[in-house]
Design a protein around this motif. Structure first.
Motif, PDB file in Angstrom:
ATOM      1  N   LYS A 104      37.210  24.033  56.119  1.00 51.29           N
ATOM      2  CA  LYS A 104      36.544  22.732  55.966  1.00 51.29           C
ATOM      3  C   LYS A 104      36.485  21.991  57.298  1.00 51.29           C
ATOM      4  N   TRP A 105      37.570  22.074  58.063  1.00 54.56           N
ATOM      5  CA  TRP A 105      37.609  21.435  59.372  1.00 54.56           C
ATOM      6  C   TRP A 105      36.561  22.026  60.312  1.00 54.56           C
ATOM      7  N   ARG A 106      36.247  23.294  60.097  1.00 50.89           N
ATOM      8  CA  ARG A 106      35.257  23.964  60.956  1.00 50.89           C
ATOM      9  C   ARG A 106      33.828  23.754  60.466  1.00 50.89           C
ATOM     10  N   GLY A 107      33.677  23.017  59.381  1.00 54.48           N
ATOM     11  CA  GLY A 107      32.340  22.687  58.890  1.00 54.48           C
ATOM     12  C   GLY A 107      31.648  23.820  58.157  1.00 54.48           C
ATOM     13  N   ILE A 108      32.427  24.763  57.604  1.00 53.29           N
ATOM     14  CA  ILE A 108      31.837  25.873  56.843  1.00 53.29           C
ATOM     15  C   ILE A 108      31.278  25.328  55.529  1.00 53.29           C
ATOM     16  N   LYS A 109      30.133  25.849  55.102  1.00 55.42           N
ATOM     17  CA  LYS A 109      29.508  25.387  53.855  1.00 55.42           C
ATOM     18  C   LYS A 109      30.382  25.728  52.656  1.00 55.42           C
ATOM     19  N   GLU A 110      30.326  24.859  51.631  1.00 52.51           N
ATOM     20  CA  GLU A 110      31.203  24.980  50.467  1.00 52.51           C
ATOM     21  C   GLU A 110      31.044  26.323  49.757  1.00 52.51           C
ATOM     22  N   ASN A 111      29.792  26.797  49.633  1.00 53.21           N
ATOM     23  CA  ASN A 111      29.576  28.089  48.959  1.00 53.21           C
ATOM     24  C   ASN A 111      30.280  29.219  49.692  1.00 53.21           C
ATOM     25  N   ASN A 112      30.190  29.193  51.004  1.00 52.60           N
ATOM     26  CA  ASN A 112      30.843  30.223  51.809  1.00 52.60           C
ATOM     27  C   ASN A 112      32.363  30.112  51.729  1.00 52.60           C
ATOM     28  N   ILE A 113      32.859  28.880  51.667  1.00 53.93           N
ATOM     29  CA  ILE A 113      34.303  28.670  51.549  1.00 53.93           C
ATOM     30  C   ILE A 113      34.813  29.261  50.239  1.00 53.93           C
ATOM     31  N   ARG A 114      34.104  28.970  49.138  1.00 54.64           N
ATOM     32  CA  ARG A 114      34.536  29.480  47.827  1.00 54.64           C
ATOM     33  C   ARG A 114      34.614  31.004  47.821  1.00 54.64           C
ATOM     34  N   GLN A 115      33.584  31.635  48.393  1.00 53.12           N
ATOM     35  CA  GLN A 115      33.568  33.099  48.415  1.00 53.12           C
ATOM     36  C   GLN A 115      34.700  33.659  49.274  1.00 53.12           C
ATOM     37  N   LYS A 116      34.855  33.095  50.466  1.00 56.00           N
ATOM     38  CA  LYS A 116      35.874  33.591  51.388  1.00 56.00           C
ATOM     39  C   LYS A 116      37.283  33.385  50.827  1.00 56.00           C
ATOM     40  N   VAL A 117      37.557  32.184  50.326  1.00 56.24           N
ATOM     41  CA  VAL A 117      38.890  31.888  49.797  1.00 56.24           C
ATOM     42  C   VAL A 117      39.173  32.740  48.560  1.00 56.24           C
ATOM     43  N   GLY A 118      38.161  32.942  47.732  1.00 59.22           N
ATOM     44  CA  GLY A 118      38.340  33.804  46.558  1.00 59.22           C
ATOM     45  C   GLY A 118      38.744  35.211  46.948  1.00 59.22           C
ATOM     46  N   ASN A 119      38.079  35.757  47.958  1.00 58.62           N
ATOM     47  CA  ASN A 119      38.411  37.111  48.424  1.00 58.62           C
ATOM     48  C   ASN A 119      39.828  37.173  48.990  1.00 58.62           C
ATOM     49  N   ILE A 120      40.199  36.137  49.742  1.00 61.18           N
ATOM     50  CA  ILE A 120      41.526  36.126  50.363  1.00 61.18           C
ATOM     51  C   ILE A 120      42.616  35.945  49.313  1.00 61.18           C
ATOM     52  N   LEU A 121      42.353  35.114  48.303  1.00 66.39           N
ATOM     53  CA  LEU A 121      43.323  34.954  47.215  1.00 66.39           C
ATOM     54  C   LEU A 121      43.600  36.286  46.531  1.00 66.39           C
ATOM     55  N   ASP A 122      42.564  37.080  46.340  1.00 70.99           N
ATOM     56  CA  ASP A 122      42.742  38.422  45.766  1.00 70.99           C
ATOM     57  C   ASP A 122      43.596  39.292  46.686  1.00 70.99           C
ATOM     58  N   THR A 123      43.294  39.212  47.987  1.00 71.53           N
ATOM     59  CA  THR A 123      44.005  40.048  48.956  1.00 71.53           C
ATOM     60  C   THR A 123      45.494  39.740  48.971  1.00 71.53           C
ATOM     61  N   VAL A 124      45.858  38.451  48.917  1.00 67.44           N
ATOM     62  CA  VAL A 124      47.279  38.078  48.999  1.00 67.44           C
ATOM     63  C   VAL A 124      47.936  37.990  47.625  1.00 67.44           C
ATOM     64  N   GLY A 125      47.188  38.290  46.573  1.00 70.51           N
ATOM     65  CA  GLY A 125      47.756  38.326  45.228  1.00 70.51           C
ATOM     66  C   GLY A 125      48.111  36.961  44.656  1.00 70.51           C
ATOM     67  N   LEU A 126      47.316  35.941  44.986  1.00 71.41           N
ATOM     68  CA  LEU A 126      47.613  34.593  44.512  1.00 71.41           C
ATOM     69  C   LEU A 126      46.462  33.976  43.714  1.00 71.41           C
ATOM     70  N   SER A 127      45.555  34.804  43.241  1.00 71.94           N
ATOM     71  CA  SER A 127      44.398  34.278  42.487  1.00 71.94           C
ATOM     72  C   SER A 127      44.836  33.468  41.268  1.00 71.94           C
ATOM     73  N   ALA A 128      45.866  33.931  40.575  1.00 76.92           N
ATOM     74  CA  ALA A 128      46.319  33.242  39.363  1.00 76.92           C
ATOM     75  C   ALA A 128      46.996  31.912  39.682  1.00 76.92           C
ATOM     76  N   ASP A 129      47.366  31.718  40.958  1.00 73.31           N
ATOM     77  CA  ASP A 129      48.089  30.501  41.349  1.00 73.31           C
ATOM     78  C   ASP A 129      47.234  29.551  42.182  1.00 73.31           C
ATOM     79  N   LYS A 130      45.927  29.777  42.214  1.00 75.41           N
ATOM     80  CA  LYS A 130      45.082  29.017  43.131  1.00 75.41           C
ATOM     81  C   LYS A 130      45.109  27.513  42.864  1.00 75.41           C
ATOM     82  N   ASP A 131      45.376  27.103  41.624  1.00 76.35           N
ATOM     83  CA  ASP A 131      45.376  25.671  41.296  1.00 76.35           C
ATOM     84  C   ASP A 131      46.770  25.050  41.356  1.00 76.35           C
ATOM     85  N   ARG A 132      47.796  25.863  41.623  1.00 76.66           N
ATOM     86  CA  ARG A 132      49.161  25.336  41.722  1.00 76.66           C
ATOM     87  C   ARG A 132      49.352  24.572  43.033  1.00 76.66           C
TER      88      ARG A 132
END
Length: 358
Positions: A104-132
């Motif tokens: 967000k600080w780098r001004g990335i568009k929200e759609n791109n942020i959602r996709q990127k963060v979703g992929n990374i959450l899967d990679t680090v095994g924290l998808s189920a905890d994303k709202d914690r």
């Protein structure tokens, strides 16, 4: 051109020299591990490489440009790096927002942020905890959030300071697997300080041994752990058998070393008269109840001082005119009945002796 180059780097706090004449090159895509005792200057060096602090003397070059200058260029270089602390800080917000923060600080568009963060959450095994809230996570989970937050910005250099130091073995193994995945998938240049020397061997292309603010040896894991350059490095990496002696003869690189009246044969370029230390790994010594027929050039009668079980292995201390520590399987120790004062033979090859100059 090296991605990072350090030239004659020094750091002094008050009257104390923390780092002295550090010279280092790190290539793009390389994994470089820093090992050394507590207080050796590892974290200080990492902070300098991340351009958080300014050195007392010396230069740091990032992709050929002088990174020790202040101003906009230095800030741009810092944005191409990410530093994960031993005890990382997470913001008082959700796991998702923590990972998305830098984007967000780098001004990335929200759609791109959602996709990127979703992929990374899967990679680090924290998808189920994303709202914690990230501050409710365990230590290992917090480390994964910190790594995910760093990787999200796609840094050219990822700097890790003792990333598994405060974690239980299961959590540490997960973090190490995550780091290995980053290495394989992104070819990110990684500079890591680690207290776990086995971890350094598993992950690093090269290792630097930092002792009292100076690099005492830099090389491949094999170089460091099989051919320590001096006694300080040998002691730090855990070689227990370091025997001081003097070379009494040398012929075709086969040397005879006098160890307090006992002699050891070894392979070395050093000449007769040289004061040396003979390093012998415990696992390279064979313990038997009688002298065995072998091509090994060194065989000594001995007696057992004590035997300590270490899981599937046993650590056997013996006296053969000089002290030796041996490692054998627990099954072998039981079968040989290696109790105190038991007479035994210790056998090892000349090629199993690493000779260093005193």
């Amino acid at each position: 051109m090296s991605l990072l180059e350090v030239v004659n780097l020094c750091q002094r706090y008050g009257e104390r020299d923390i780092l002295k004449n550090i010279n280092l090159k790190v290539e793009r895509g390389e994994v470089f591990a820093l090992i050394g005792p507590t207080g050796a200057g590892k974290t200080t060096l990492l902070r300098l490489l991340d351009l958080i602090d300014t050195p007392t003397a010396g230069k740091i070059y990032f992709n050929g440009a002088d990174a020790t200058k202040s101003g906009r260029e230095r800030l741009e270089m810092r944005r191409r790096m990410a530093f994960i602390l031993q005890k990382p800080v997470v913001f008082n917000m959700s796991v998702y927002d923590n990972i998305a923060y830098g984007l967000k600080w780098r001004g990335i568009k929200e759609n791109n942020i959602r996709q990127k963060v979703g992929n990374i959450l899967d990679t680090v095994g924290l998808s189920a905890d994303k709202d914690r809230n990230a501050r409710t996570l365990s230590g290992g989970e917090v480390q994964r959030v910190a790594i995910a937050r760093a990787v999200a910005t796609e840094p050219e250099v990822l700097i890790l300071d003792e990333s598994t130091a405060n974690l239980d073995p299961v959590s540490a193994a997960k973090i190490e697997e995550l780091i290995r995945g980053i290495i394989q998938q992104h070819a990110t240049t990684i500079i890591m300080a680690t207290h776990d020397m086995a971890q350094g061997q598993r992950l690093a292309d090269r290792i630097g041994v930092l002792i009292d603010g100076e690099f005492r040896q830099t090389g491949s894991p094999s170089d460091i752990f099989t051919s320590p350059r001096n006694k300080e490095v040998a002691e730090f990496i855990g070689i227990e058998n370091i025997l001081d002696g003097v070379i009494t003869s040398s012929e075709d690189k086969v040397v005879i070393i006098d160890i307090g009246g006992k002699v050891i044969e070894a392979i070395s370029d050093y000449a007769a008269g040289e004061a040396v230390s003979a390093c012998i790994r415990p696992e390279d010594i064979t313990v038997s109840l009688s002298k065995i027929a072998s091509s090994a050039r060194n065989s000594f009668s001995a007696r057992v001082i004590r035997t300590v079980a270490m899981g599937s292995l046993s650590r056997v201390e013996i006296d053969c005119g000089f002290p030796l520590v041996c490692l054998v399987t627990k099954k072998s120790a039981d079968e040989l009945n290696l109790v105190k004062d038991k007479p035994v033979y210790a056998t090892f090859k000349a090629t199993g002796v690493h000779v260093i100059k005193r």
